[in-house]
Design a protein around this motif. Structure first.
Motif, PDB file in Angstrom:
ATOM      1  N   GLY A   1      55.061  32.752   7.883  1.00 25.81           N
ATOM      2  CA  GLY A   1      55.384  32.889   9.304  1.00 25.81           C
ATOM      3  C   GLY A   1      54.814  31.737  10.104  1.00 25.81           C
ATOM      4  N   SER A   2      54.371  32.052  11.311  1.00 26.07           N
ATOM      5  CA  SER A   2      53.830  31.007  12.177  1.00 26.07           C
ATOM      6  C   SER A   2      52.403  30.672  11.774  1.00 26.07           C
ATOM      7  CB  SER A   2      53.849  31.486  13.633  1.00 26.07           C
ATOM      8  OG  SER A   2      53.166  32.707  13.748  1.00 26.07           O
ATOM      9  N   HIS A   3      52.036  29.412  11.972  1.00 29.36           N
ATOM     10  CA  HIS A   3      50.670  28.991  11.660  1.00 29.36           C
ATOM     11  C   HIS A   3      49.707  29.517  12.734  1.00 29.36           C
ATOM     12  CE1 HIS A   3      47.317  26.616  10.279  1.00 29.36           C
ATOM     13  NE2 HIS A   3      47.156  26.163  11.500  1.00 29.36           N
ATOM     14  N   VAL A   4      48.595  30.068  12.287  1.00 31.57           N
ATOM     15  CA  VAL A   4      47.564  30.538  13.221  1.00 31.57           C
ATOM     16  C   VAL A   4      46.319  29.683  13.016  1.00 31.57           C
ATOM     17  CG1 VAL A   4      46.132  32.494  13.911  1.00 31.57           C
ATOM     18  CG2 VAL A   4      48.482  32.890  13.130  1.00 31.57           C
ATOM     19  N   SER A   5      45.922  28.963  14.039  1.00 23.63           N
ATOM     20  CA  SER A   5      44.739  28.097  13.892  1.00 23.63           C
ATOM     21  C   SER A   5      43.464  28.925  13.973  1.00 23.63           C
ATOM     22  CB  SER A   5      44.730  27.019  14.973  1.00 23.63           C
ATOM     23  OG  SER A   5      44.520  27.610  16.235  1.00 23.63           O
ATOM     24  N   GLU A   6      42.408  28.392  13.407  1.00 21.08           N
ATOM     25  CA  GLU A   6      41.112  29.084  13.361  1.00 21.08           C
ATOM     26  C   GLU A   6      40.655  29.515  14.761  1.00 21.08           C
ATOM     27  OE1 GLU A   6      38.042  30.681  11.070  1.00 21.08           O
ATOM     28  OE2 GLU A   6      39.786  29.597  10.307  1.00 21.08           O
TER      29      GLU A   6
ATOM     30  N   ASN B   1      44.464  31.645  -4.539  1.00 26.50           N
ATOM     31  CA  ASN B   1      43.719  30.548  -3.921  1.00 26.50           C
ATOM     32  C   ASN B   1      42.836  30.954  -2.747  1.00 26.50           C
ATOM     33  OD1 ASN B   1      44.858  28.725  -5.704  1.00 26.50           O
ATOM     34  ND2 ASN B   1      46.623  28.351  -4.377  1.00 26.50           N
ATOM     35  N   HIS B   2      42.755  32.273  -2.452  1.00 31.66           N
ATOM     36  CA  HIS B   2      41.926  32.710  -1.324  1.00 31.66           C
ATOM     37  C   HIS B   2      40.983  33.822  -1.755  1.00 31.66           C
ATOM     38  CE1 HIS B   2      44.221  30.466   1.655  1.00 31.66           C
ATOM     39  NE2 HIS B   2      45.350  31.018   1.255  1.00 31.66           N
ATOM     40  N   SER B   3      39.771  33.808  -1.205  1.00 31.05           N
ATOM     41  CA  SER B   3      38.855  34.939  -1.367  1.00 31.05           C
ATOM     42  C   SER B   3      39.376  36.101  -0.519  1.00 31.05           C
ATOM     43  CB  SER B   3      37.462  34.547  -0.893  1.00 31.05           C
ATOM     44  OG  SER B   3      37.480  34.376   0.516  1.00 31.05           O
ATOM     45  N   CYS B   4      38.688  37.237  -0.607  1.00 31.07           N
ATOM     46  CA  CYS B   4      39.092  38.404   0.178  1.00 31.07           C
ATOM     47  C   CYS B   4      39.130  38.081   1.673  1.00 31.07           C
ATOM     48  CB  CYS B   4      38.114  39.547  -0.101  1.00 31.07           C
ATOM     49  SG  CYS B   4      38.478  41.049   0.799  1.00 31.07           S
ATOM     50  N   ILE B   5      38.040  37.499   2.184  1.00 30.30           N
ATOM     51  CA  ILE B   5      37.971  37.209   3.615  1.00 30.30           C
ATOM     52  C   ILE B   5      38.957  36.113   4.007  1.00 30.30           C
ATOM     53  CG2 ILE B   5      36.460  36.187   5.375  1.00 30.30           C
ATOM     54  CD1 ILE B   5      34.224  37.984   4.063  1.00 30.30           C
TER      55      ILE B   5
ATOM     56  N   ALA C   1      44.181  34.411   6.329  1.00 30.21           N
ATOM     57  CA  ALA C   1      45.402  33.662   6.028  1.00 30.21           C
ATOM     58  C   ALA C   1      46.651  34.521   6.179  1.00 30.21           C
ATOM     59  CB  ALA C   1      45.324  33.093   4.609  1.00 30.21           C
ATOM     60  N   LEU C   2      46.489  35.847   6.127  1.00 33.08           N
ATOM     61  CA  LEU C   2      47.644  36.730   6.291  1.00 33.08           C
ATOM     62  C   LEU C   2      48.088  36.807   7.754  1.00 33.08           C
ATOM     63  CD1 LEU C   2      46.859  39.669   3.831  1.00 33.08           C
ATOM     64  CD2 LEU C   2      48.853  38.152   3.751  1.00 33.08           C
ATOM     65  N   LEU C   3      47.183  36.481   8.684  1.00 30.08           N
ATOM     66  CA  LEU C   3      47.567  36.510  10.104  1.00 30.08           C
ATOM     67  C   LEU C   3      48.696  35.509  10.351  1.00 30.08           C
ATOM     68  CD1 LEU C   3      44.056  36.667  11.839  1.00 30.08           C
ATOM     69  CD2 LEU C   3      45.660  38.547  11.466  1.00 30.08           C
ATOM     70  N   GLY C   4      49.733  35.956  11.026  1.00 28.56           N
ATOM     71  CA  GLY C   4      50.877  35.099  11.310  1.00 28.56           C
ATOM     72  C   GLY C   4      51.974  35.163  10.263  1.00 28.56           C
TER      73      GLY C   4
ATOM     74  N   ILE D   1      52.182  39.830  10.872  1.00 26.07           N
ATOM     75  CA  ILE D   1      50.848  40.409  10.729  1.00 26.07           C
ATOM     76  C   ILE D   1      49.934  39.832  11.806  1.00 26.07           C
ATOM     77  CG2 ILE D   1      48.856  40.628   9.199  1.00 26.07           C
ATOM     78  CD1 ILE D   1      50.892  40.304   6.828  1.00 26.07           C
ATOM     79  N   VAL D   2      49.392  40.710  12.657  1.00 20.15           N
ATOM     80  CA  VAL D   2      48.546  40.231  13.759  1.00 20.15           C
ATOM     81  C   VAL D   2      47.108  40.750  13.671  1.00 20.15           C
ATOM     82  CG1 VAL D   2      50.511  39.952  15.320  1.00 20.15           C
ATOM     83  CG2 VAL D   2      49.250  42.115  15.304  1.00 20.15           C
ATOM     84  N   GLU D   3      46.834  41.659  12.729  1.00 19.82           N
ATOM     85  CA  GLU D   3      45.484  42.226  12.619  1.00 19.82           C
ATOM     86  C   GLU D   3      45.223  42.687  11.192  1.00 19.82           C
ATOM     87  OE1 GLU D   3      44.829  45.471  15.325  1.00 19.82           O
ATOM     88  OE2 GLU D   3      42.903  46.002  14.434  1.00 19.82           O
ATOM     89  N   THR D   4      44.065  42.284  10.642  1.00 25.50           N
ATOM     90  CA  THR D   4      43.702  42.647   9.266  1.00 25.50           C
ATOM     91  C   THR D   4      42.212  42.991   9.190  1.00 25.50           C
ATOM     92  OG1 THR D   4      43.166  40.355   8.697  1.00 25.50           O
ATOM     93  CG2 THR D   4      45.416  41.072   8.252  1.00 25.50           C
ATOM     94  N   GLU D   5      41.823  43.610   8.080  1.00 28.22           N
ATOM     95  CA  GLU D   5      40.401  43.816   7.791  1.00 28.22           C
ATOM     96  C   GLU D   5      40.144  43.558   6.321  1.00 28.22           C
ATOM     97  OE1 GLU D   5      39.192  47.210  11.153  1.00 28.22           O
ATOM     98  OE2 GLU D   5      39.277  47.768   9.054  1.00 28.22           O
ATOM     99  N   SER D   6      38.985  42.961   6.028  1.00 32.27           N
ATOM    100  CA  SER D   6      38.553  42.739   4.644  1.00 32.27           C
ATOM    101  C   SER D   6      37.675  43.877   4.168  1.00 32.27           C
ATOM    102  CB  SER D   6      37.711  41.462   4.553  1.00 32.27           C
ATOM    103  OG  SER D   6      38.536  40.333   4.581  1.00 32.27           O
TER     104      SER D   6
END
Length: 226
Positions: free
Chosen positions: A186-191, A26-30, A35-38, A56-61
Motif C-alpha cells: 500500500g502507501s509508504h508510511v514514514s517513521e 526480513n522483519h522482526s515482530c516489532i 511495516a504492516l502499517l499502510g 492497515i492503520v493500527e497494529t500491536e506486537s
DNA sequence: CAACCGATGTGCT
DNA sequence: GCACATCGGTTGA
C-alpha cells in the motif's frame, strides 16, 4: 472449483503487488508490526465474491514467551495458539469475550505475532456494511442503520466482522499463499508518521503492559482510539 | 463527553 | 469462579 479456475485467480492475485513470505522473513515482530502499517489487507469470501480491501492503520506486537501479555507467554503452547508457532505469515484467529474474534499474523520469533487492530476501508464497503450488520443483529435485532465509514473496522473485532474473519476460515492460513486472504503493498508510511503507545486492554502483564508495542498512523481517523 | 455494564466462550485457578 | 488483546447501548454529569 476446478483447478483451472483456481490457478486463474491465484495468478490474478499474484499479478498485483502482493506481499510475499520475504516480507515476514526480513522483519522482526516489532518491525513487522510497523511495516504492516499502510499495507492493504485483502479478503475474498468466495471464489467469485467481491474483494474486500482495507489499509492497515493500527497494529500491536506480541513478542512471544517473554511477553506477559502474549497468548504464548511462558512458552504456553496449545492447539489454539499453534499458528503463532507456525511459519511467519500464518494467520492466527482467536475468540475473545465469548463472542468476538481477533486477527493476528505470526511473525519471526517463537510464538510471536502481530495483532491487526484497525483498517481504513478501501474496497467492498457495501459488503463490509452487510457483514457488520449481520454480526450486530445477533446482539441487537432492531439495529440495522449503516455505520459511519470510520466505525466499520476501527477495532480488532470490528475488522474481523467487516471481513468475515472467524476461527473456522482464516485461522492457520498462510497469508502469503492464499486465495481468500492476502496482503498487497500500500502507501509508504514514514517513521515520523508512526505513533507508538502501550497496548490496549492489557492490565495484568506486569512491566510488559506498559511497553510501547502498539503502532498507528498518526493522522488516521480510522484507528480504534488515540 | 465518561463511566458503567451485559452478552458470551474459553482457559485458567 | 474469574479474567479476558471487545463492542455497543445506556446512564448521568
Amino acid at each position: 472449483m476446478s483447478g483451472e479456475n483456481r490457478s486463474h485467480y491465484f495468478i490474478q492475485n499474484q499479478s498485483l503487488n502482493r506481499i510475499s513470505s520475504d516480507f515476514f522473513a526480513n522483519h522482526s515482530c516489532i518491525e513487522t508490526a510497523k511495516a504492516l502499517l499502510g499495507q492493504v489487507l485483502c479478503r475474498r469470501l468466495s471464489p467469485k465474491g467481491p474483494i474486500l480491501k482495507g489499509k492497515i492503520v493500527e497494529t500491536e506486537s506480541y513478542t512471544g514467551a517473554e511477553d506477559e501479555a502474549c497468548n504464548t507467554f511462558n512458552g504456553r503452547r496449545t492447539e489454539a495458539n499453534e499458528p503463532l508457532f507456525m511459519s511467519a505469515g500464518t494467520c492466527y484467529v482467536y475468540m475473545t469475550y465469548g463472542m468476538y474474534y481477533c486477527f493476528n499474523i505470526s511473525s519471526q520469533g517463537l510464538g510471536a505475532g502481530v495483532l491487526l487492530r484497525a483498517l481504513e476501508p478501501l474496497e467492498g464497503i457495501d459488503c463490509m456494511q452487510e457483514l457488520r450488520a449481520k454480526a450486530r443483529k445477533r446482539v441487537d435485532q432492531s439495529n440495522s442503520k449503516p455505520l459511519m465509514l470510520k466505525m466499520l473496522s476501527n477495532g480488532p473485532s470490528k475488522l474481523c466482522m467487516a471481513l468475515g474473519i472467524n476461527k473456522n476460515n482464516t485461522n492457520t492460513v498462510d497469508i502469503t499463499n492464499s486465495d481468500e486472504i492476502w496482503l498487497e503493498t500500500g502507501s509508504h508510511v514514514s517513521e515520523t508518521d508512526i505513533v507508538s503507545t502501550k497496548r490496549v486492554g492489557i492490565s495484568r502483564a506486569g512491566l510488559w503492559a506498559d511497553k510501547p508495542f502498539r503502532f498507528y498512523i498518526k493522522d488516521s481517523e480510522f484507528v480504534s482510539q488515540k
